[in-house]
Design a protein around this motif. Structure first.
Motif, PDB file in Angstrom:
ATOM      1  N   ASN A   1      -5.992 -45.963  42.515  1.00 29.75           N
ATOM      2  CA  ASN A   1      -4.931 -44.954  42.470  1.00 29.75           C
ATOM      3  C   ASN A   1      -4.494 -44.715  41.040  1.00 29.75           C
ATOM      4  OD1 ASN A   1      -3.821 -43.959  45.200  1.00 29.75           O
ATOM      5  ND2 ASN A   1      -4.283 -46.118  45.553  1.00 29.75           N
ATOM      6  N   GLU A   2      -4.016 -43.512  40.779  1.00 29.06           N
ATOM      7  CA  GLU A   2      -3.560 -43.126  39.449  1.00 29.06           C
ATOM      8  C   GLU A   2      -2.154 -42.559  39.530  1.00 29.06           C
ATOM      9  OE1 GLU A   2      -5.065 -43.745  36.623  1.00 29.06           O
ATOM     10  OE2 GLU A   2      -6.883 -44.502  37.557  1.00 29.06           O
ATOM     11  N   PHE A   3      -1.383 -42.781  38.479  1.00 30.51           N
ATOM     12  CA  PHE A   3      -0.069 -42.179  38.353  1.00 30.51           C
ATOM     13  C   PHE A   3      -0.229 -40.667  38.291  1.00 30.51           C
ATOM     14  CE2 PHE A   3       3.497 -40.763  35.598  1.00 30.51           C
ATOM     15  CZ  PHE A   3       4.537 -41.098  36.454  1.00 30.51           C
ATOM     16  N   VAL A   4       0.695 -39.958  38.904  1.00 27.44           N
ATOM     17  CA  VAL A   4       0.650 -38.501  38.918  1.00 27.44           C
ATOM     18  C   VAL A   4       1.680 -37.972  37.916  1.00 27.44           C
ATOM     19  CG1 VAL A   4       0.904 -36.442  40.354  1.00 27.44           C
ATOM     20  CG2 VAL A   4      -0.043 -38.539  41.349  1.00 27.44           C
ATOM     21  N   PRO A   5       1.223 -37.568  36.728  1.00 22.04           N
ATOM     22  CA  PRO A   5       2.163 -37.033  35.738  1.00 22.04           C
ATOM     23  C   PRO A   5       2.922 -35.832  36.304  1.00 22.04           C
ATOM     24  CG  PRO A   5       0.031 -37.437  34.735  1.00 22.04           C
ATOM     25  CD  PRO A   5      -0.147 -37.596  36.229  1.00 22.04           C
ATOM     26  N   GLY A   6       4.210 -35.785  35.987  1.00 24.87           N
ATOM     27  CA  GLY A   6       5.032 -34.680  36.452  1.00 24.87           C
ATOM     28  C   GLY A   6       5.584 -34.866  37.856  1.00 24.87           C
TER      29      GLY A   6
ATOM     30  N   ARG B   1       2.224 -47.751  45.515  1.00 24.04           N
ATOM     31  CA  ARG B   1       3.356 -47.201  44.772  1.00 24.04           C
ATOM     32  C   ARG B   1       3.424 -47.756  43.355  1.00 24.04           C
ATOM     33  NH1 ARG B   1       3.090 -42.904  47.187  1.00 24.04           N
ATOM     34  NH2 ARG B   1       4.503 -42.249  45.558  1.00 24.04           N
ATOM     35  N   ALA B   2       2.918 -48.975  43.150  1.00 25.41           N
ATOM     36  CA  ALA B   2       2.896 -49.534  41.799  1.00 25.41           C
ATOM     37  C   ALA B   2       2.173 -48.583  40.852  1.00 25.41           C
ATOM     38  CB  ALA B   2       2.225 -50.903  41.798  1.00 25.41           C
ATOM     39  N   ARG B   3       1.107 -47.969  41.331  1.00 22.77           N
ATOM     40  CA  ARG B   3       0.348 -47.023  40.513  1.00 22.77           C
ATOM     41  C   ARG B   3       0.917 -45.604  40.626  1.00 22.77           C
ATOM     42  NH1 ARG B   3      -1.253 -47.274  36.616  1.00 22.77           N
ATOM     43  NH2 ARG B   3      -2.760 -45.622  36.833  1.00 22.77           N
ATOM     44  N   LEU B   4       1.048 -45.085  41.840  1.00 23.01           N
ATOM     45  CA  LEU B   4       1.422 -43.682  42.019  1.00 23.01           C
ATOM     46  C   LEU B   4       2.820 -43.355  41.510  1.00 23.01           C
ATOM     47  CD1 LEU B   4      -0.011 -42.913  45.587  1.00 23.01           C
ATOM     48  CD2 LEU B   4      -0.973 -42.262  43.378  1.00 23.01           C
ATOM     49  N   SER B   5       3.779 -44.222  41.751  1.00 26.09           N
ATOM     50  CA  SER B   5       5.174 -43.935  41.394  1.00 26.09           C
ATOM     51  C   SER B   5       5.649 -44.628  40.127  1.00 26.09           C
ATOM     52  CB  SER B   5       6.111 -44.361  42.531  1.00 26.09           C
ATOM     53  OG  SER B   5       5.845 -43.643  43.700  1.00 26.09           O
ATOM     54  N   ASN B   6       5.041 -45.768  39.785  1.00 26.43           N
ATOM     55  CA  ASN B   6       5.574 -46.573  38.683  1.00 26.43           C
ATOM     56  C   ASN B   6       4.640 -46.729  37.502  1.00 26.43           C
ATOM     57  OD1 ASN B   6       8.219 -47.545  39.894  1.00 26.43           O
ATOM     58  ND2 ASN B   6       6.761 -47.984  41.504  1.00 26.43           N
ATOM     59  N   ASP B   7       3.394 -46.283  37.627  1.00 31.20           N
ATOM     60  CA  ASP B   7       2.406 -46.373  36.554  1.00 31.20           C
ATOM     61  C   ASP B   7       2.244 -47.796  36.036  1.00 31.20           C
ATOM     62  OD1 ASP B   7       0.400 -45.282  35.017  1.00 31.20           O
ATOM     63  OD2 ASP B   7       1.734 -44.495  33.469  1.00 31.20           O
ATOM     64  N   ALA B   8       2.334 -48.771  36.939  1.00 35.10           N
ATOM     65  CA  ALA B   8       2.107 -50.173  36.560  1.00 35.10           C
ATOM     66  C   ALA B   8       0.671 -50.322  36.069  1.00 35.10           C
ATOM     67  CB  ALA B   8       2.355 -51.089  37.750  1.00 35.10           C
ATOM     68  N   ASN B   9       0.481 -51.183  35.080  1.00 36.13           N
ATOM     69  CA  ASN B   9      -0.873 -51.392  34.564  1.00 36.13           C
ATOM     70  C   ASN B   9      -1.388 -52.812  34.807  1.00 36.13           C
ATOM     71  OD1 ASN B   9       0.709 -52.611  32.571  1.00 36.13           O
ATOM     72  ND2 ASN B   9       0.218 -51.107  30.999  1.00 36.13           N
TER      73      ASN B   9
END
Length: 147
Positions: free
Chosen positions: A124-129, A92-100
């Motif tokens: 995992n990558e953040f999903v824009p939109g 979720r750090a990546r998918l929902s929060n775009d943590a780097n």
């Protein structure tokens, strides 16, 4: 992917093991930002600046609990550090929060857990939109406008 990694002196062995794991799995090119400074904030800020400037794609920080490096890295504009405590938070750090930047504890997280959390975080990558986009936009806006 270019990855900046650093830790405090307490986590040197764990950092070295994680660097070997990342390289063995082909997850990215790792740059060691050090571990000799007992003031963990100094290395956390260096990693935060390297990631925020986009010189590095992601960062990984370790200290005894991961808490201190997380707090310190989050003081850098554009650095979004998340304390990873389980596989779901790593995802979720990546998918929902775009943590780097991923932060973990050398004393609180086992080696296999750190490897799993790192692999999840880096793949995992953040999903824009997505539904979380307005939330991420809100904290990024605040971050960029603060003095």
């Amino acid at each position: 992917m270019k990855i900046a990694i650093g830790c405090d002196p307490n986590a040197e062995n764990e950092k070295q093991a994680l660097m070997k794991f990342i390289e063995a799995k082909g997850l990215g090119e790792v740059e060691d930002f050090g571990s000799t400074d007992p003031i963990y904030a100094n290395v956390a800020i260096k990693v935060g600046e390297a990631v925020a400037s986009k010189e590095y794609d992601r960062g990984i920080l370790l200290c005894g609990t991961g808490l201190g490096v997380s707090i310190a890295a989050n003081k850098v504009k554009g650095a979004y550090a998340a304390l990873l405590t389980d596989a779901y938070s790593a995802e979720r750090a990546r998918l929902s929060n775009d943590a780097n930047i991923a932060c973990m504890g050398a004393f609180t997280t086992g080696s296999k857990e750190r490897e799993l959390f790192t692999q999840i975080f880096l793949t995992n990558e953040f999903v824009p939109g997505c539904g979380s986009q307005p939330k991420v936009d809100a904290f990024r806006k605040y971050d960029m406008e603060r003095k």
